[in-house]
Structures are given as C-alpha cells and as structure tokens.
Design an enzyme around this catalytic site. Sequence first.
Site, PDB file in Angstrom:
ATOM      1  N   GLY A  95       8.607   1.789   7.606  1.00 17.88           N
ATOM      2  CA  GLY A  95       8.612   0.522   6.892  1.00 17.88           C
ATOM      3  C   GLY A  95       7.514   0.498   5.851  1.00 17.88           C
TER       4      GLY A  95
ATOM      5  N   LEU B 234       0.830  -1.208   0.000  1.00 12.33           N
ATOM      6  CA  LEU B 234       0.000   0.000   0.000  1.00 12.33           C
ATOM      7  C   LEU B 234       0.860   1.252   0.000  1.00 12.33           C
ATOM      8  CD1 LEU B 234      -2.702  -1.000   2.638  1.00 12.33           C
ATOM      9  CD2 LEU B 234      -3.051  -0.706   0.200  1.00 12.33           C
ATOM     10  N   GLY B 235       2.043   1.136   0.528  1.00  6.26           N
ATOM     11  CA  GLY B 235       2.895   2.318   0.564  1.00  6.26           C
ATOM     12  C   GLY B 235       4.120   2.079   1.423  1.00  6.26           C
TER      13      GLY B 235
ATOM     14  N   ASP C 214       5.591  13.585  13.612  1.00  8.66           N
ATOM     15  CA  ASP C 214       5.624  13.546  12.151  1.00  8.66           C
ATOM     16  C   ASP C 214       4.223  13.763  11.577  1.00  8.66           C
ATOM     17  OD1 ASP C 214       6.782  13.385   9.680  1.00  8.66           O
ATOM     18  OD2 ASP C 214       7.012  11.213   9.659  1.00  8.66           O
TER      19      ASP C 214
ATOM     20  N   LYS D  41       1.744  -3.065   8.746  1.00  5.57           N
ATOM     21  CA  LYS D  41       2.959  -2.278   8.579  1.00  5.57           C
ATOM     22  C   LYS D  41       4.142  -3.087   9.081  1.00  5.57           C
ATOM     23  CE  LYS D  41       2.989   2.019   8.886  1.00  5.57           C
ATOM     24  NZ  LYS D  41       2.825   3.438   9.215  1.00  5.57           N
TER      25      LYS D  41
ATOM     26  N   VAL E  10       3.938  -0.851   4.094  1.00  7.24           N
ATOM     27  CA  VAL E  10       2.579  -1.206   4.503  1.00  7.24           C
ATOM     28  C   VAL E  10       1.942  -2.106   3.454  1.00  7.24           C
ATOM     29  CG1 VAL E  10       0.376  -0.303   5.289  1.00  7.24           C
ATOM     30  CG2 VAL E  10       2.432   1.075   5.534  1.00  7.24           C
TER      31      VAL E  10
ATOM     32  N   GLY F 135       6.596   4.023   4.336  1.00  7.07           N
ATOM     33  CA  GLY F 135       6.664   5.178   5.230  1.00  7.07           C
ATOM     34  C   GLY F 135       8.013   5.237   5.906  1.00  7.07           C
ATOM     35  N   ALA F 136       8.100   6.142   6.874  1.00  7.90           N
ATOM     36  CA  ALA F 136       9.360   6.315   7.581  1.00  7.90           C
ATOM     37  C   ALA F 136       9.728   5.053   8.356  1.00  7.90           C
ATOM     38  CB  ALA F 136       9.239   7.493   8.534  1.00  7.90           C
TER      39      ALA F 136
END
Length: 786
Positions: free
Chosen positions: A518, A512-513, A630, A535, A520, A515-516
């Site tokens: 790890g 799915l994406g 964040d 995640k 997802v 991030g900072a």
Amino acid sequence: MASATSYILFPLIFSLAFALEAARPRQSNITLGTSLHPSTNPTSWLSPNGRFAFGFYPEGTGFSIGIWLVPSPENTTVIWTAGRDDLLVTKDAVLKLTREGLKLLQNSEWRLISRYIYTSTGAFSASMLDSGNFVIYDSNFNVISETFDNPTDTIMAGQVLHTGSELVSSVSETNHSSGKFQLSVQIDGQIVWCPAASPDISEDAYHSIGPYLEGYQGLNLDDNGRLYLFNGSATFNLTKGFWNRTTRVYRATLDVDGIFRLYSHNLELNTGQEVLAEIPKLTDLCGVKGTCGLNSYCTSAQGVVACECLPGFDYLDGNRTSSGCTRNFTTSGCYLNNDNTTYMSTLENVTWSVDAYTEQTYSTSKEDCRDACLKDCFCDAALFQVNRCWKQGLPLRYVIRDSTEYCATFIKRVNMSAGEGHVSSVAENPAAAPVTTTNRKFSTKILIVSVALITGIISTLAALMFIFYRYQDGRYRRMRRNREPALVDEIAPRSFSYRELREATDGFKEELGKGAFGTVFKGTLPRGQRVIAVKRLEKVVAEGEREFRTEMRTIGRTHHKNLVRLLGFCDESTNRLLVYEYMSNGSLADLIFKADRRPGWDERVGIALDIARGIHYLHEECETRIIHCDIKPQNILMDDNRTAKISDFGLAKLLMPSQTRTFTGIRGTRGYLAPEWHKSAPISVKADVYSFGIVLLEIVCCRRNMELEAEADAIILLDWVHHCFMAGELEKLVPDEVDVIELNRFVKVGLWCAQSEPGTRPCMKNVVMMLEGNVDISLPPPGFSS
Ligand SMILES: *[C@@H]1O[C@H](CO)[C@@H](O)[C@H](O)[C@H]1NC(C)=O
Ligand SMILES: *[C@@H]1O[C@H](CO)[C@@H](O)[C@H](O)[C@H]1NC(C)=O
Ligand SMILES: *[C@@H]1O[C@H](CO)[C@@H](O)[C@H](O)[C@H]1NC(C)=O
Ligand SMILES: *[C@@H]1O[C@H](CO)[C@@H](O)[C@H](O)[C@H]1NC(C)=O
Ligand SMILES: *[C@@H]1O[C@H](CO)[C@@H](O)[C@H](O)[C@H]1NC(C)=O
Ligand SMILES: *[C@@H]1O[C@H](CO)[C@@H](O)[C@H](O)[C@H]1NC(C)=O
Ligand SMILES: *[C@@H]1O[C@H](CO)[C@@H](O)[C@H](O)[C@H]1NC(C)=O
Ligand SMILES: *[C@@H]1O[C@H](CO)[C@@H](O)[C@H](O)[C@H]1NC(C)=O
Ligand SMILES: *[C@@H]1O[C@H](CO)[C@@H](O)[C@H](O)[C@H]1NC(C)=O
Ligand SMILES: *[C@@H]1O[C@H](CO)[C@@H](O)[C@H](O)[C@H]1NC(C)=O
Ligand SMILES: *[C@@H]1O[C@H](CO)[C@@H](O)[C@H](O)[C@H]1NC(C)=O
C-alpha cells in the site's frame, strides 16, 4: 437446591419491580433505561428459564460483567465476560441499556461495552435468552448485538464459532482474563490448539483437526451436545450427540489447562456438571504445549502438572511456576571454554521443540553432541536424539520428559567458582567481535526480560485491542488514558483510530512512497510531535481481521535496532493502517544506487552487517520467528544516524490466506527471489538468505542486480560477481577504494547466500559471523543461480 432457588428468586423480585411489563415471570424484556448495580439488586438479568444471568459477578477485589450459569452461585460457571482483560469494575458502577447500547458508568465516566451494528433507531430493548445468548434489539426487533458473536472461552448449544475466530482460555477458574491457550477455527479449514502467545506457527500447535471440509462455516454445538462442522452438504462430527437439551445445558469450553471440554449440566437433577468429551484427550497434560513457560520443563504425576526450571535457572515468578524460568546469573561475553569455565548439565530423557531454524548435525554419541555445544560459543543447549544433535541458543520452549526413545538435553552452565574474570570472549577481530558478542548476549537478556514483559504486554495489548474493537473512538481513547500510557507507548504498539491518523497525516497529504502492501504517508503525532510514517494497507485479505491483529501482535513484539519499529496500527472495518517510526534518510536503494549519495566502503560494511543482524533476529531471536519474504534495498530504511533498519517484515503473511502451511503465491520481488519461489517448493528462512545475498552484492558493488546498460557479461550482477571472483578480479566490481580482504570476504558470503539449493545456503547466524570475519569461509560452490 434451596440456595440455588433463593439465588434465582432474589434478583427476580427486584427485577420485577424494575420491569415495566410485570406480567412476565422473569426479566427477559430489558427496556431502555433499565440498569444494574454490582452491590445492590438487581445485580443481574435472568433468562426466562432462569438458567442464565447477565450482570455483575464478583472477581478478585471487584466485579466483572458477564454471563453465567445460575445454579452455581459460589463457584460460578462463567460462559462469557465483557472486556475480560479490562480493569475490574468497582462496586459503585452502573450498567444501563441506552439507545447507544449497553453503557457502563464508572468513575463518573460512561463507556459503551457492547459493539453493535448501527441502525437508525438505535438500541431499543435487550434480552437474556434461554440459550445463554444476550442480545440487543432495535425497535424493529432486529438483533443488533449478541454475545454469541463474540465468544471468550465457551460456546453454548446453538452457538457457532465462526471460521477465522478463536476461543482463548481463562487465566484460572476464578480469573476470567485471557489465559494461555487458544483454539482457532482457521479459514484454511483446520481447527488448531496452540499457546495464545504464539499462534500461527504450526510447530506451536499441540493439536489440530483438519477435516478439510471445503467452505465450512465454523464449529457448531447443537442441542444434543454434538460438536460438528458442516459445509452445506457434508458433516464432520467431533463428538456424537447426547441427550435432548430440554433437561440439560451443554457448553464447550477451552479450559484453563488448554483442553477443550464438552460439559453437560443436568439442571433438573442439579447433579453439577459432567464432562462428556475432551479434545484432545491426553494421558499426560504436559502434551499441551505452553503449559510450562520458557526454559522450564513439564512433569506430571497423577494428573498434576508441575513446571521445573532447567539446571542453572530460576523461576521468573516464584508464585507462578508456570510462567517460565531465567538464568540465575547474568552472562557476559561468549564462552569458548579455553579454561574450563563452562560445563554442561545433562538431563536424560528430556526433549524440547527444536527451533525450526536450528542447525542439526550428525553425532554418533551424546558426548560428541555435548562437547560440540560446549565448544560453540553461541550454543546454550543441545539435544541429542538418535544420532542427531541440535544446538541452539536460549530460550528453550516446550521442554518435556520423554522416555519413548532415548534422548538427552545438555544445558550450558558457567562455573562461577572458576571466576568470571577468566572468561574469554571470542575476540579475534577486536573491531567487530565484541560488538557481536555483547549484542548477542544483550539480545538473550532482552529475550529473557521480554518473556516477562511480553506476558504482561500481551495482556495489555490484548486489552487494548479489545477496547479498540469494542468501544467507539472517543470512549476507548478515554479508557486508554486510564492505563499506563508511557508503558504502552514505549513497548506495545497502540491502536489508533482512523480519525486520529487522518488528522496526523493531514488528510493523507504527503505521500512518501508506494510499496507492495500500500501507500505510505508522512504524519506527525500531536503528542511529542513525533514524526511517523503511516502505511495504508491495500491488498490485505478481506477475512484477515484476526490474522491482522495476530500479526500486529507478532510485529509489535519485535525489538531490534535494525528493524523499523511499529508504533501502532488502525483496524477499523476496511481501514487498515500501520504506524511506523519515520526514517529520515530514505531507503538503501536511494543510497547505493545514486552516485551522489554513495556511502564509502566502511559505511557499506556497517550497513551490510546491520541488515544481516536484523534478519538474524527475525529468523532466530524474536519470539515468533518471521520470514521476511521481500528483502530488497527498497525495504531497508536509513534512520537519522544512517543505521539500516528493515521494514515491511511480518506483513507477507497478511497477504496469504493459508498462513500456517506452505506459502501459495509469490510474495517477493523479481531479482531478489530465491529459486524455490518459482518451483513452488516450500519456503523457509533460507529464501531470505538468498535475497540478502543479492542485496549484499548490490551493497558491495553499489549497483542493481540487473543493469541492462552494462556490458553483456556484467548485466546480471550475480554472474558478473562470480566471473570476477573466479578470475581474481574483484577490484572490477567496486567503484571505489576498498579493503581487499573484506571485499573478498563479503563476495564469498554473497555467493554462499545465493546458492540455488536452500540447504547449501548458510543460516543468518553464520552469515553474521562470516561477515564479521570470525570464521573462515570456504570457497563457495558454483551452484548459484540468478
Ligand atoms: C418489551 O417491552 C416494551 C415496552 O413495554 C414493549 O413495547 C415490547 O413489545 C416488549 N417486547 C417484548 C419482546 O415483549
Ligand atoms: C487475572 O489475571 C490477570 C493476568 O494474569 C491479572 O492481570 C489480573 O490481575 C487477574 N485478576 C484477578 C482478579 O486476580
Ligand atoms: C462448589 O465448590 C465446592 C467445593 O469448593 C463443591 O463441593 C461444590 O459441589 C461446588 N458446587 C457446584 C454447584 O459446582
Ligand atoms: C463440502 O466438503 C466436501 C468435502 O470436502 C466437498 O466434497 C463438498 O463439495 C463440500 N460442499 C460444499 C457445499 O462446499
Ligand atoms: C454426525 O452425527 C449425526 C447425528 O448423530 C448423524 O446423523 C450423522 O450421520 C453423523 N455424520 C457423520 C459424518 O458421521
Ligand atoms: C427434545 O424433547 C422434546 C420433548 O421431550 C421435544 O419436543 C423436542 O423436539 C426434542 N428436541 C430434540 C432436538 O430432539
Ligand atoms: C543458581 O542455581 C544453582 C542451582 O540451580 C545454584 O547452585 C547457584 O548458586 C545459583 N546461582 C545464583 C547466582 O543464584
Ligand atoms: C508471592 O506471594 C507472596 C504472598 O502473596 C508475596 O509476599 C511474595 O512477595 C510473592 N513472591 C514473588 C516472588 O512474587
Ligand atoms: C580443562 O579440563 C580438561 C579435562 O578435565 C583438562 O584436560 C584440561 O587441562 C583443562 N583445561 C584447563 C585450561 O584447565
Ligand atoms: C531413558 O529412557 C530409556 C528408554 O527410553 C530408559 O531405558 C532409561 O532408563 C531412561 N533413563 C532415565 C534416566 O530415565
Ligand atoms: C568449577 O571450577 C572449580 C575451580 O576451577 C573446579 O574445582 C570445579 O570442579 C568446577 N566445577 C565444575 C562443575 O566443573
């Protein structure tokens, strides 16, 4: 002595019968297949010197498995308990040493109760050692499991409480489940005493020792009863040494009352136990934070502590007065006191730990302070001390009497006889205000209910984690079914096995994406076909095992409609995964930065309020306050109804080794970072306020905080907004038709939040009120920076 001897002899005779090696005087070589039973002998295995027993001991209406000091048959001194938060063992249970380790047979199910390092040969024998350590060996006599590795509330001579681990006190002398206090040997070099329910926040600690011995490996107790830290070259002694152990047994226990005590048992004279040292040494036990629950205050007289409810409050549980108090009436609405429906009760010389985020004002008299709270509809209590006044919402924590310096606590109460019907709520803006006020009171109620639930949940959660940690996959899953799955599923995050999550995500197929923290992945839980986002954490500190579980506890306790809910987690060696509810509408960034999906003004207003309320909750209303670090549109997710929810909160800490002090590295994202991040100044909640300000302006303007393609003076959003604001040309900022009054308000709030001086930025409570239009907003000073 006679009873003690017979106690030793009884199991001895039986264990001899069991022992294959009959020549040994006592059972110290437990071979494969040997078993114990709670109600028929042998009920325990003794160490060669007969001082320690491993086996079943009676607790409550059943039995627990543990290790205890033998000359105390009735009032047993238990030094270790297996699965202390599990259900009690029934009298038909069987404990057996098998090749897989120690297994318990109960309700015709076998489960493993020892965690051990796998070796090709498996478990081969076990020993209850004279030190109080129960060890399991493989066939080459390598230790594959030992109870010293996994202390509960006690360490014995020769045992080390390793850095990153902790002791948790027992519930009571007769109940060895996890109690209220925790002693942690932190990896940052400090030993910290704090309530077990709220670790990691320095204000919660009631004692700490910070010798800053670089690289020390843990807290040691030696054969002479000396507690010390050692780093290979330097030593730091917590206590002096006492007598040679040959005639004594030393133990150091985090007692039920939160004090760490060093005991000596002189076995030869059988004179019982003697306290050699107490850390901390307090004259007033009320100094132990968490002795009394929320909204109650601690008093002590002649060494006996009592917890009393604040005026207008009742005990949550009348049989356990230390569990805290709740208002004995339900409030609805926000009291402005226009018609004298509220009044303040005064408690002289009573003080409490003010929330770190509480606003503090100068106040010349206690009457001023009292009246300020009475007039502030969000204030539930005020504290006056040396010309300063703190106003705060419930709950109050760590309330104590203190006569060292004059202070006074004021508690807001509602005059029931004046009638609820006369109560006016702060309804200036009929559209927005009732939402807030009910929300706010609703959260307060949630908080109170949470207090009750949380205590229960934490122990369930702790139990789950324990089980997860200790039992292997297949077995702990079976265990979990025995608990109330509905409750656990609904409230507490559960632990998943790596295999379960691999299956749920179909081998981590759909990404799915990133991030900072790890990557997802999307997945589906077999039960209920619930869609989840998994995640996989990649940059978490290696030693962070305990912090990880603590964080999961903290995050799991947050419940707010504007926060993405954590459903569970997985913590199997290097595999750390978090399981969240799936947000079907992507992130806020997708929404506002893409022209085709751009929401209209009203929706943007709603989103901004949602985010502000979510952050407000993190900062001020959840039990352990959380700084997000964040906040950015990529971390705001939209659910099916396009309600904005904040994600990734509470994770920043996992990336920081010394979590309780100042934050060392920069955690956020450029463009949203408050200036103090670059100045290595202390980071507070106000850093989130800054980031929120930037996000707010982005939402208002539907553009990124930096757009290189824009005209020169419009590249930096913050500068551009300020320019337009000063020039009275706000309409230039927005791409569409908007409510001009609201636009003006939102821009002002954004500029206030983006002040470079953290102290100048409003707190989130005020931000919410300003956004709602409930308070006037003065002109933002020009001290902002981008
Ligand atoms: C324990 O007993 C087993 C089987 O009798 C034997 O092989 C082993 O050497 C014994 N271990 C010790 C430490 O005596
Ligand atoms: C021990 O305390 C825990 C937590 O308060 C409770 O759940 C459990 O039932 C108690 N056990 C016994 C035997 O009383
Ligand atoms: C056990 O408790 C009783 C009081 O309940 C006390 O008199 C006795 O000394 C205790 N025994 C030991 C061995 O601690
Ligand atoms: C032990 O700690 C002291 C004091 O912090 C430090 O000077 C010394 O280098 C440390 N020794 C080792 C081996 O880390
Ligand atoms: C700690 O205690 C030990 C044994 O009593 C002693 O040898 C040592 O010098 C002490 N260390 C310090 C730093 O006081
Ligand atoms: C304790 O005393 C015994 C004999 O009394 C001696 O053998 C042993 O070395 C002593 N231990 C320590 C740690 O001093
Ligand atoms: C709440 O407690 C106060 C005293 O603390 C009492 O006067 C009042 O009647 C109680 N109210 C309710 C609703 O129980
Ligand atoms: C307190 O304990 C008694 C006896 O165990 C029980 O009858 C009563 O319901 C309990 N009260 C509360 C408020 O739990
Ligand atoms: C509220 O109380 C104050 C002081 O007792 C009094 O002056 C005022 O008139 C009262 N207001 C109402 C609306 O009753
Ligand atoms: C509160 O403390 C002050 C001094 O610290 C003392 O003079 C005063 O009598 C105390 N008041 C009460 C009600 O205990
Ligand atoms: C509560 O309200 C009644 C009626 O308005 C009034 O007589 C009484 O003094 C009030 N009590 C307090 C403590 O303010």
